[in-house]
Design a protein around this motif. Structure first.
Motif, short mmCIF file in Angstrom:
data_model
loop_
_atom_site.label_atom_id
_atom_site.label_comp_id
_atom_site.label_asym_id
_atom_site.label_seq_id
_atom_site.Cartn_x
_atom_site.Cartn_y
_atom_site.Cartn_z
N MET A 1 -6.28 -2.22 -5.89
CA MET A 1 -7.33 -2.03 -4.91
C MET A 1 -8.53 -2.93 -5.21
SD MET A 1 -7.16 2.00 -3.85
CE MET A 1 -8.80 1.93 -3.30
N TYR A 2 -8.59 -3.51 -6.38
CA TYR A 2 -9.72 -4.36 -6.74
C TYR A 2 -9.93 -5.52 -5.75
CZ TYR A 2 -12.92 -7.18 -9.48
OH TYR A 2 -14.00 -7.91 -9.89
N PRO A 3 -8.87 -6.19 -5.27
CA PRO A 3 -9.11 -7.29 -4.33
C PRO A 3 -9.81 -6.83 -3.04
CG PRO A 3 -6.86 -7.35 -5.12
CD PRO A 3 -7.46 -6.07 -5.61
N HIS A 4 -9.77 -5.56 -2.74
CA HIS A 4 -10.35 -5.03 -1.50
C HIS A 4 -11.69 -4.34 -1.75
CE1 HIS A 4 -6.46 -5.99 0.10
NE2 HIS A 4 -5.88 -5.13 -0.68
N LYS A 10 -9.84 -2.08 4.38
CA LYS A 10 -8.61 -2.44 3.66
C LYS A 10 -8.38 -1.50 2.47
CE LYS A 10 -8.22 -7.32 4.84
NZ LYS A 10 -8.19 -8.70 4.32
N ALA A 11 -9.46 -1.14 1.78
CA ALA A 11 -9.33 -0.23 0.64
C ALA A 11 -8.81 1.13 1.10
CB ALA A 11 -10.67 -0.08 -0.06
N VAL A 14 -5.07 0.80 1.93
CA VAL A 14 -4.25 0.75 0.72
C VAL A 14 -4.12 2.14 0.12
CG1 VAL A 14 -4.21 -0.11 -1.67
CG2 VAL A 14 -4.75 -1.67 0.21
N ALA A 15 -5.22 2.89 0.09
CA ALA A 15 -5.18 4.24 -0.47
C ALA A 15 -4.28 5.15 0.35
CB ALA A 15 -6.59 4.82 -0.53
N LYS A 16 -4.34 5.05 1.67
CA LYS A 16 -3.49 5.87 2.52
C LYS A 16 -2.03 5.50 2.38
CE LYS A 16 -6.83 7.15 6.07
NZ LYS A 16 -7.19 7.06 7.49
#
Length: 43
Positions: A1-4, A10-11, A14-16
Protein backbone atom coordinates in the motif's frame (compact mmCIF):
# COMPACT_ATOMS: atom_id res chain seq x y z
CA UNK A 1 0.00 0.00 0.00
CA UNK A 2 3.01 2.30 0.30
CA UNK A 3 2.98 3.25 -3.41
CA UNK A 4 -0.56 4.59 -2.89
CA UNK A 5 0.23 6.67 0.19
CA UNK A 6 -0.83 9.96 -1.43
CA UNK A 7 -3.78 8.57 -3.37
CA UNK A 8 -6.57 7.86 -0.90
CA UNK A 9 -8.92 6.29 -3.47
CA UNK A 10 -6.28 3.79 -4.63
CA UNK A 11 -5.32 2.95 -1.04
CA UNK A 12 -8.96 2.25 -0.17
CA UNK A 13 -9.37 0.11 -3.31
CA UNK A 14 -6.27 -1.94 -2.40
CA UNK A 15 -7.52 -2.41 1.16
CA UNK A 16 -10.96 -3.53 -0.03
CA UNK A 17 -9.39 -5.95 -2.50
CA UNK A 18 -7.20 -7.50 0.22
CA UNK A 19 -9.96 -7.86 2.81
CA UNK A 20 -11.45 -11.13 1.46
CA UNK A 21 -7.96 -12.66 1.41
CA UNK A 22 -7.43 -11.63 5.01
CA UNK A 23 -10.79 -13.10 6.03
CA UNK A 24 -9.95 -16.44 4.36
CA UNK A 25 -6.57 -16.50 6.08
CA UNK A 26 -8.15 -15.79 9.47
CA UNK A 27 -10.70 -18.60 9.00
CA UNK A 28 -7.91 -21.03 8.06
CA UNK A 29 -5.85 -20.05 11.09
CA UNK A 30 -8.88 -20.44 13.35
CA UNK A 31 -9.56 -23.93 11.96
CA UNK A 32 -5.92 -24.93 12.42
CA UNK A 33 -5.99 -23.72 16.01
CA UNK A 34 -9.19 -25.67 16.66
CA UNK A 35 -7.57 -28.85 15.32
CA UNK A 36 -4.57 -28.45 17.63
CA UNK A 37 -6.71 -27.80 20.72
CA UNK A 38 -6.94 -30.87 22.95
CA UNK A 39 -10.36 -32.49 23.09
CA UNK A 40 -12.48 -31.48 26.03
CA UNK A 41 -11.06 -27.96 26.28
CA UNK A 42 -13.61 -25.17 26.29
CA UNK A 43 -13.62 -22.65 23.49
Amino acid sequence: MYPHRKDRAKAIAVAKKGRPQLEVQMVQEHEQLAQRRPTGWPG
